[in-house]
Enzyme design. Sequence first.
Site, PDB file in Angstrom:
ATOM      1  N   ASP A 133      -7.639 -20.413  -3.734  1.00 51.41           N
ATOM      2  CA  ASP A 133      -9.343 -19.773  -4.380  1.00 51.41           C
ATOM      3  C   ASP A 133      -9.137 -18.787  -5.742  1.00 51.41           C
ATOM      4  O   ASP A 133      -9.345 -19.595  -6.855  1.00 51.41           O
ATOM      5  CB  ASP A 133      -9.519 -18.053  -4.574  1.00 51.41           C
ATOM      6  CG  ASP A 133      -9.847 -18.255  -2.255  1.00 51.41           C
ATOM      7  OD1 ASP A 133     -10.174 -19.058  -2.030  1.00 51.41           O
ATOM      8  OD2 ASP A 133      -9.993 -17.089  -1.862  1.00 51.41           O
TER       9      ASP A 133
ATOM     10  N   GLU B 296     -12.031 -14.236 -10.434  1.00 51.50           N
ATOM     11  CA  GLU B 296     -13.346 -14.833  -9.183  1.00 51.50           C
ATOM     12  C   GLU B 296     -14.223 -13.264  -9.459  1.00 51.50           C
ATOM     13  O   GLU B 296     -13.466 -11.581  -9.254  1.00 51.50           O
ATOM     14  CB  GLU B 296     -13.284 -14.673  -7.952  1.00 51.50           C
ATOM     15  CG  GLU B 296     -14.051 -14.336  -7.116  1.00 51.50           C
ATOM     16  CD  GLU B 296     -13.402 -15.013  -5.979  1.00 51.50           C
ATOM     17  OE1 GLU B 296     -14.052 -15.754  -4.964  1.00 51.50           O
ATOM     18  OE2 GLU B 296     -12.624 -15.308  -5.579  1.00 51.50           O
TER      19      GLU B 296
ATOM     20  N   ARG C  42      -1.830 -22.965  -0.007  1.00 49.33           N
ATOM     21  CA  ARG C  42      -2.082 -22.076   0.599  1.00 49.33           C
ATOM     22  C   ARG C  42      -1.493 -21.004  -0.190  1.00 49.33           C
ATOM     23  O   ARG C  42      -0.346 -21.326  -0.789  1.00 49.33           O
ATOM     24  CB  ARG C  42      -1.275 -22.551   2.089  1.00 49.33           C
ATOM     25  CG  ARG C  42      -2.493 -23.330   3.169  1.00 49.33           C
ATOM     26  CD  ARG C  42      -2.340 -23.620   3.886  1.00 49.33           C
ATOM     27  NE  ARG C  42      -2.675 -24.567   5.008  1.00 49.33           N
ATOM     28  CZ  ARG C  42      -3.414 -24.885   5.511  1.00 49.33           C
ATOM     29  NH1 ARG C  42      -3.579 -23.444   5.380  1.00 49.33           N
ATOM     30  NH2 ARG C  42      -4.001 -26.099   5.700  1.00 49.33           N
TER      31      ARG C  42
ATOM     32  N   PRO D 200       0.606  -1.288  -0.262  1.00 48.03           N
ATOM     33  CA  PRO D 200       0.177  -0.497   0.225  1.00 48.03           C
ATOM     34  C   PRO D 200       1.108   1.076   0.074  1.00 48.03           C
ATOM     35  O   PRO D 200       0.004   2.206  -0.613  1.00 48.03           O
ATOM     36  CB  PRO D 200      -1.001  -0.121   1.435  1.00 48.03           C
ATOM     37  CG  PRO D 200      -0.938  -1.551   1.796  1.00 48.03           C
ATOM     38  CD  PRO D 200       0.546  -2.697   1.469  1.00 48.03           C
TER      39      PRO D 200
END
Length: 166
Positions: A146, A70, A140, A40
């Site tokens: 995902d 997704e 993982r 960030p």
Amino acid sequence: MVVAGIDPGITHLGLGVVAVEGKGALKARLLHGEVVKTSPQEPAKERVGRIHARVLEVLHRFRPEAVAVEEQFFYRQNELAYKVGWALGAVLVAAFEAGVPVYAYGPMQVKQALAGHGHAAKEEVALMVRGILGLKEAPRPSHLADALAIALTHAFYARMGTAKPL
């Protein structure tokens, strides 16, 4: 069929590539898996640029037939949706440059395709990914799991003939 799966995120983007084998029961091999991380503290253009470059590199290396992402649902997290949109934009441009069609699947579609019902827990989906890919352990971190689940979901819907590109 080779499929790249992407769990879009600006801080952690899951990126997996699988090779789906033959017909019949869904079986696949893991070709590649990673989480692309950005900070960030970095300027937005650098974060987006790094995601774009890495995704494009993987698409050129593995030459998938499809990129599956997704679909994201944000109800009250406007800033998060905005920043995830940066990552998704980088993925879409990379897919365009590599000439690979992009498909999108929501969480319920992933759960339905891999676990047989739309209310499966993330852990149940990760265990199905482990079994389909023949891994010793569930993948993982969760962003990678995902991404692989999304790639396998595309393979499932492509076999059924119901996959439609964005």
